[in-house]
Structure formats: structure tokens, C-alpha cells
Design an enzyme around this catalytic site. Structure first.
Site, mmCIF file in Angstrom:
data_model
loop_
_atom_site.group_PDB
_atom_site.id
_atom_site.type_symbol
_atom_site.label_atom_id
_atom_site.label_comp_id
_atom_site.label_asym_id
_atom_site.label_seq_id
_atom_site.Cartn_x
_atom_site.Cartn_y
_atom_site.Cartn_z
ATOM 1 N N GLU A 104 -9.695 -0.879 5.760
ATOM 2 C CA GLU A 104 -8.436 -1.078 6.497
ATOM 3 C C GLU A 104 -8.685 -0.993 7.994
ATOM 4 O OE1 GLU A 104 -5.243 1.469 5.236
ATOM 5 O OE2 GLU A 104 -3.908 0.794 6.830
ATOM 6 N N GLN A 130 0.831 -1.209 0.000
ATOM 7 C CA GLN A 130 0.000 0.000 0.000
ATOM 8 C C GLN A 130 0.863 1.256 0.000
ATOM 9 O OE1 GLN A 130 -2.100 0.519 3.716
ATOM 10 N NE2 GLN A 130 -3.631 1.874 2.813
ATOM 11 N N GLY A 131 0.795 2.051 -1.033
ATOM 12 C CA GLY A 131 1.595 3.272 -1.133
ATOM 13 C C GLY A 131 0.759 4.513 -0.871
ATOM 14 N N TYR A 132 0.418 4.736 0.381
ATOM 15 C CA TYR A 132 -0.318 5.950 0.765
ATOM 16 C C TYR A 132 0.646 6.984 1.382
ATOM 17 C CZ TYR A 132 -5.263 4.445 0.317
ATOM 18 O OH TYR A 132 -6.510 4.080 -0.135
ATOM 19 N N SER A 133 1.270 6.605 2.532
ATOM 20 C CA SER A 133 2.032 7.578 3.330
ATOM 21 C C SER A 133 3.310 8.022 2.643
ATOM 22 C CB SER A 133 2.407 6.972 4.681
ATOM 23 O OG SER A 133 1.279 6.461 5.315
ATOM 24 N N GLU A 173 -4.993 9.419 17.500
ATOM 25 C CA GLU A 173 -5.584 10.760 17.620
ATOM 26 C C GLU A 173 -6.489 11.030 16.417
ATOM 27 O OE1 GLU A 173 -2.388 10.041 17.991
ATOM 28 O OE2 GLU A 173 -1.952 10.595 20.057
ATOM 29 N N SER A 231 -3.295 7.168 12.921
ATOM 30 C CA SER A 231 -2.930 7.216 14.343
ATOM 31 C C SER A 231 -4.184 7.322 15.213
ATOM 32 C CB SER A 231 -1.997 8.400 14.597
ATOM 33 O OG SER A 231 -2.738 9.583 14.538
HETATM 34 C C1 LIG Z 1 4.472 -0.242 11.274
HETATM 35 C C2 LIG Z 1 3.823 0.690 10.298
HETATM 36 C C3 LIG Z 1 3.338 0.197 9.112
HETATM 37 C C4 LIG Z 1 2.769 1.070 8.168
HETATM 38 N N1 LIG Z 1 2.369 0.572 6.955
HETATM 39 C C5 LIG Z 1 1.964 1.439 5.990
HETATM 40 C C6 LIG Z 1 1.707 0.974 4.668
HETATM 41 O O1 LIG Z 1 1.813 -0.232 4.360
HETATM 42 N N2 LIG Z 1 1.353 1.885 3.735
HETATM 43 C C7 LIG Z 1 1.204 3.208 4.019
HETATM 44 O O2 LIG Z 1 0.845 3.972 3.139
HETATM 45 N N3 LIG Z 1 1.448 3.688 5.264
HETATM 46 C C8 LIG Z 1 1.834 2.829 6.259
HETATM 47 N N4 LIG Z 1 2.114 3.308 7.511
HETATM 48 C C9 LIG Z 1 2.049 4.750 7.748
HETATM 49 C C10 LIG Z 1 0.958 5.190 8.699
HETATM 50 O O3 LIG Z 1 -0.288 5.200 8.062
HETATM 51 C C11 LIG Z 1 1.363 6.593 9.206
HETATM 52 O O4 LIG Z 1 2.532 6.421 9.994
HETATM 53 C C12 LIG Z 1 0.281 7.241 10.020
HETATM 54 O O5 LIG Z 1 -0.803 7.620 9.225
HETATM 55 C C13 LIG Z 1 0.811 8.491 10.784
HETATM 56 O O6 LIG Z 1 1.445 9.363 9.902
HETATM 57 P P1 LIG Z 1 2.922 9.930 10.198
HETATM 58 O O7 LIG Z 1 3.808 8.767 10.501
HETATM 59 O O8 LIG Z 1 3.282 10.800 9.058
HETATM 60 O O9 LIG Z 1 2.787 10.757 11.541
HETATM 61 P P2 LIG Z 1 2.267 12.249 11.644
HETATM 62 O O10 LIG Z 1 1.083 12.422 10.772
HETATM 63 O O11 LIG Z 1 3.424 13.170 11.465
HETATM 64 O O12 LIG Z 1 1.788 12.287 13.144
HETATM 65 C C14 LIG Z 1 2.705 12.435 14.248
HETATM 66 C C15 LIG Z 1 1.865 12.537 15.524
HETATM 67 O O13 LIG Z 1 1.062 13.719 15.478
HETATM 68 C C16 LIG Z 1 -0.321 13.379 15.689
HETATM 69 N N5 LIG Z 1 -1.167 14.224 14.832
HETATM 70 C C17 LIG Z 1 -0.969 14.520 13.534
HETATM 71 N N6 LIG Z 1 -1.994 15.275 13.063
HETATM 72 C C18 LIG Z 1 -2.860 15.436 14.098
HETATM 73 C C19 LIG Z 1 -4.119 16.099 14.238
HETATM 74 N N7 LIG Z 1 -4.683 16.743 13.222
HETATM 75 N N8 LIG Z 1 -4.728 16.058 15.438
HETATM 76 C C20 LIG Z 1 -4.168 15.394 16.496
HETATM 77 N N9 LIG Z 1 -2.971 14.753 16.420
HETATM 78 C C21 LIG Z 1 -2.329 14.761 15.238
HETATM 79 C C22 LIG Z 1 -0.430 11.941 15.280
HETATM 80 O O14 LIG Z 1 -1.505 11.301 15.932
HETATM 81 C C23 LIG Z 1 0.913 11.370 15.721
HETATM 82 O O15 LIG Z 1 0.865 11.041 17.086
HETATM 83 C C24 LIG Z 1 2.659 2.454 8.474
HETATM 84 C C25 LIG Z 1 3.123 2.938 9.694
HETATM 85 C C26 LIG Z 1 3.721 2.078 10.595
HETATM 86 C C27 LIG Z 1 4.250 2.653 11.888
#
Ligand SMILES: Cc1cc2nc3c(=O)[nH]c(=O)nc-3n(C[C@H](O)[C@H](O)[C@H](O)COP(=O)(O)OP(=O)(O)OC[C@H]3O[C@@H](n4cnc5c(N)ncnc54)[C@H](O)[C@@H]3O)c2cc1C
Length: 399
Positions: A246, A128-131, A386, A384
Site C-alpha cells: 500500500e 479495505q477494512g483495516y481502520s 508521523e 499518517s
Molecule cells: C481519505 C481517507 C481514506 C482512507 N481509506 C481507508 C481505507 O480504505 N481502509 C482503511 O482501513 N482505512 C482507511 N483510512 C484510515 C487511515 O488509515 C487512518 O485514518 C490512519 O491510519 C490514521 O488513523 P486515525 O484516523 O485513527 O488517526 P489517529 O491514529 O487517531 O491519529 C491522530 C493523529 O495522531 C498522530 N499519532 C497517532 N499515534 C502516534 C504515534 N504513536 N506517534 C506520533 N503521532 C501519532 C497521527 O499521526 C495523527 O496525526 C483512510 C483515511 C482517510 C483520511
């Protein structure tokens, strides 16, 4: 409300149990029980999925026309519960649960004909290429760009945290196809063959020493325009549809199995000269988990019944995700507590069936610390905690 099963449901439950008894062989079950990561390794997963597919049970919530078994919500529930109770590996979701429903809902006939059978057979293993770096919670801020040139898209950019990208044959990606207007409006959903020149995968090793996630780089990657799903710049709608699948996964069977394992372990561990499970404080923590597990099971049933009616899971899937991941993390914390000092000497597990590697502590000790470390990410992936709570506040509680 009477939630007990009738004769037909009991017969189905027996059918599933009989199947599991025969199909869930030690070469699948033992490595699964030692696995500390969220998903089992690809070879184990594909072995199990092939057996389910042969039986016609793999894509159990797909419509029958695409290979689903035509089960109702109770049958799906029973299947989930029985698989977890028996210790079966989870079905790897990226193909079956995520991109499959997007393709059969929004894809062209050619995409359905080509991709769906290969998802079922395991010929295509998906990621999955989202993040992206800087676009996780704020997913709509993604920058990975796809430029239309003739009958191709040229893709440049990067995706991060891509689970099992190093195993995948295909990746479904959200890409930016337009920079004007609201940022949600210029996103498209495309399918990219991982063997295309210009794709590079860098591993990310997590604190549990697992190689589960990666960063994927796209450098002038040429993708046939026919791999666009749905309409250009409408990808955000398909992306949200997928996220509901998901986040609404079947957690309760796994939670129950995990709680049962924890109780069995705490019956063998000793505290103050008696089994730990008889310690009032510990028993109260386990009881809290069981209650939360039951509550999440009710939400899961509601989601299953929506799926049976042909509706997507809806924002309730965020409840499942937030509660399920919290319980899961708490479960791994209590397991560490129960294991006491044997939790300290962490080393990764050799999953080979014939391995005679020595691990300190009782036979249930090896996966505990690795699982605890791995589950720290549970409140981040899939959105996440939150963010899930924000969705619940807005779309479920209407605050
Ligand atoms: C083990 C693992 C597997 C993953 N697998 C995939 C995958 O296969 N494909 C894919 O696309 N992605 C994947 N992800 C990515 C995952 O979806 C993101 O890590 C997640 O959405 C959080 O984004 P970020 O890491 O950029 O953190 P950030 O968005 O930078 O968030 C950092 C912190 O700030 C908080 N925060 C951010 N915005 C807000 C807000 N508006 N209000 C309150 N709090 C906030 C968050 O809750 C978090 O605690 C994976 C992540 C992990 C850790």
C-alpha cells in the site's frame, strides 16, 4: 551510473506509448483529468482496467502464473511513467495491489482460483477494512470481532474511512479472533462478501464534498470459515505485508505529470506583468518540488527492483509514502497559489463528458480547489506521516 534506456527498453516504451495512444480514449481521459479525489470513479476505473487486462498488463507486478506480464523493474517503471504522462487513471489498488498479493502469497489454492481471476476481470471490486474508530495508527488495537461458530465466523463491529465501500463487492477485513496475549496476536484476515446480510454502509462526506470514504457496520454477519486467509490469529503478519504494498505505490510518474501541469499553468498565469513561472520565489518552490520528486523516483526504482526480485517492498515503502504525500500536498498548495483568486469559488465538478456546466476561471481551474481540499488527507491515509516517519527512524535509519 548510466540511467539511459537501451534499445530494448526504448522499444518497450514505444509499445506502451502506442497502446496508450489507442486505448486511452476521451471517455476515460477527460473524466480522469477532472477528478479531484485520489481514485477515479468505479465506472471509469473498470473501463480502463478492462483494457489493461485484455492486454495482459493490469496486474503488472503479479507473478506470471497468476496473470502478471513477467516484466522486469525497468519495464514496470516505464509503464508507470508513461501512464502518468499520458493522463491514464491510476489502477484502483484495493484488489490488484492490496488483497491480490495477500491471496497469492498466503491464500489457499481454492481462494487463488476463485478470487484472483475475478480481481483481474473487475467482477469483484474490493475495499479495505483495516481502520476502526480508535484503531487507526494503533491498528493492532482493533476490536471488530469474528467468533468461530461451526464452519462460519460471526462478525460484529465497525470499520471506518473505508474507501469505496459503497462501490465494493468484497471487503478484506482485519478482525479480532482472540483477546488473550499481545494484541497483535489475536488478529485474523478474512474476506467478506459485501452483500451478506447484516452489513450497513454509512457515507462520510469530506470537506472537498467528495463521497470517497464510509463507515461500515457488521451486525451478526455470517462469513464462511473458508474465507479466512492463512492461519487464524496470524492476520497481523499478512496485514503488514499488505501495508508495504500500500505504501510503496508508484508516485513519481504522477508527481512528474503534476509538476508539468503546474508549470504549464504558471506559464499562463500572470504576476507583476510577467508569467508567474518567471517569478523567482514561485520558480524556486517549483524547483524544490522537482528535486524532491527526483529523489523519490530513486527510492521508487529501488522498491521496483525489490519487487522484481520477488521480495516485498520493505520499510522503504514508508519513505515513498511520506515523501510522495508531502510533495503531492505541496503541489496542490502551489496550484492554489498559482490560480490566485479563481481558487476561491469552489464547486464540485460534473464529470459527465457532455456536461456544459460553467466554472469560473481558465479551463484548468475547475479541479484545483477540490484537489487541494482532498489532498489534505494524503498525510493521513495509508498510515499518517508521523507513523511513516517512526517506521523510517526504526527500520530504515535504525535509530
Ligand atoms: C481519505 C481517507 C481514506 C482512507 N481509506 C481507508 C481505507 O480504505 N481502509 C482503511 O482501513 N482505512 C482507511 N483510512 C484510515 C487511515 O488509515 C487512518 O485514518 C490512519 O491510519 C490514521 O488513523 P486515525 O484516523 O485513527 O488517526 P489517529 O491514529 O487517531 O491519529 C491522530 C493523529 O495522531 C498522530 N499519532 C497517532 N499515534 C502516534 C504515534 N504513536 N506517534 C506520533 N503521532 C501519532 C497521527 O499521526 C495523527 O496525526 C483512510 C483515511 C482517510 C483520511
Amino acid at each position: 551510473m548510466d540511467l539511459s534506456f537501451g534499445p530494448e527498453e526504448l522499444a518497450f516504451q514505444q509499445e506502451v506509448r502506442d497502446f496508450l495512444e489507442e486505448a486511452l480514449t476521451d471517455d476515460i481521459k477527460i473524466p480522469t483529468s477532472k477528478t479531484t479525489t485520489v481514485f477515479v470513479e468505479k465506472d471509469i476505473a473498470l473501463k480502463w482496467q478492462a483494457k489493461l487486462n485484455e492486454k495482459g498488463w493490469l496486474a503488472y507486478f503479479w507473478p506470471e502464473e497468476y496473470g502478471g506480464p513477467g516484466w522486469n523493474s525497468v519495464q514496470r517503471y516505464i509503464f508507470n511513467q508513461e501512464c502518468a504522462r499520458a493522463g491514464a487513471p491510476g489502477i484502483i489498488p484495493m484488489g490488484i495491489r492490496y488483497v491480490g498479493p495477500v491471496i497469492f502469497t498466503f491464500g489457499t489454492q481454492a481462494q487463488k482460483d476463485y478470487f484472483l481471476p475475478k480481481i483481474l476481470s473487475g467482477e469483484h471490486y474490493w475495499c479495505q477494512g483495516y481502520s476502526e474508530p480508535g484503531a487507526g495508527s494503533d491498528l493492532a488495537g482493533l476490536k471488530c470481532k469474528a467468533e468461530r461458530v461451526g464452519d462460519e465466523y460471526i462478525v460484529n463491529g465497525t470499520k471506518i474511512w473505508t474507501t469505496h465501500a459503497h462501490h465494493a463487492d468484497w471487503i478484506f477485513c482485519l478482525v479480532r479472533t482472540d483477546n488473550t496475549g499481545r494484541k497483535q496476536q489475536g488478529i485474523s484476515f478474512i474476506l467478506i462478501d459485501m452483500n451478506t446480510p447484516g452489513i450497513k454502509i454509512d457515507p462520510i462526506i469530506t470537506m472537498g464534498l467528495d463521497h470517497e470514504v464510509n463507515q461500515v457496520f457488521f451486525d451478526d454477519v455470517r462469513v464462511p470459515a473458508e474465507n479466512l486467509v492463512g492461519e487464524e490469529n496470524k492476520g497481523w503478519d499478512y496485514a503488514k505485508f499488505l501495508l508495504e504494498f500500500e505504501r510503496g505505490g508508484g508516485y513519481s510518474g504522477g508527481l512528474k505529470a503534476g509538476i508539468a501541469k503546474l508549470k504549464a499553468m504558471a506559464s499562463q498565469q500572470v504576476k507583476d506583468l510577467k508569467p508567474l513561472i518567471e517569478d523567482e520565489t514561485f520558480a524556486a518552490e517549483v524547483a524544490k518540488l522537482e528535486i524532491a520528486g527526483l529523489a523519490s523516483e530513486m527510492t521508487e526504482m529501488q522498491i521496483q527492483s525489490q519487487l522484481s526480485a520477488g521480495d516485498p517492498p520493505g520499510p522503504e515503502s514508508s519513505v515513498m509514502n511520506a515523501v510522495g504525500t508531502t510533495i503531492n500536498q505541496r503541489l496542490s498548495e502551489l496550484a492554489m497559489e498559482a490560480l490566485d483568486y479563481y481558487a476561491l469559488p469552489f464547486k464540485p465538478i460534473d464529470l459527465d463528458l457532455g456536461s456544459n456546466e460553467w466554472y469560473p476561471g481558465p479551463d484548468y481551474a475547475p479541479p484545483i480547489t477540490g484537489t487541494y481540499l482532498n489532498r489534505r488527507a494524503a498525510s493521513i491515509f495509508g498510515g499518517s506521516d508521523e507513523i511513516q516517519r517512526d517506521i523510517i527512524a526504526k527500520l530504515v535509519l535504525r535509530l
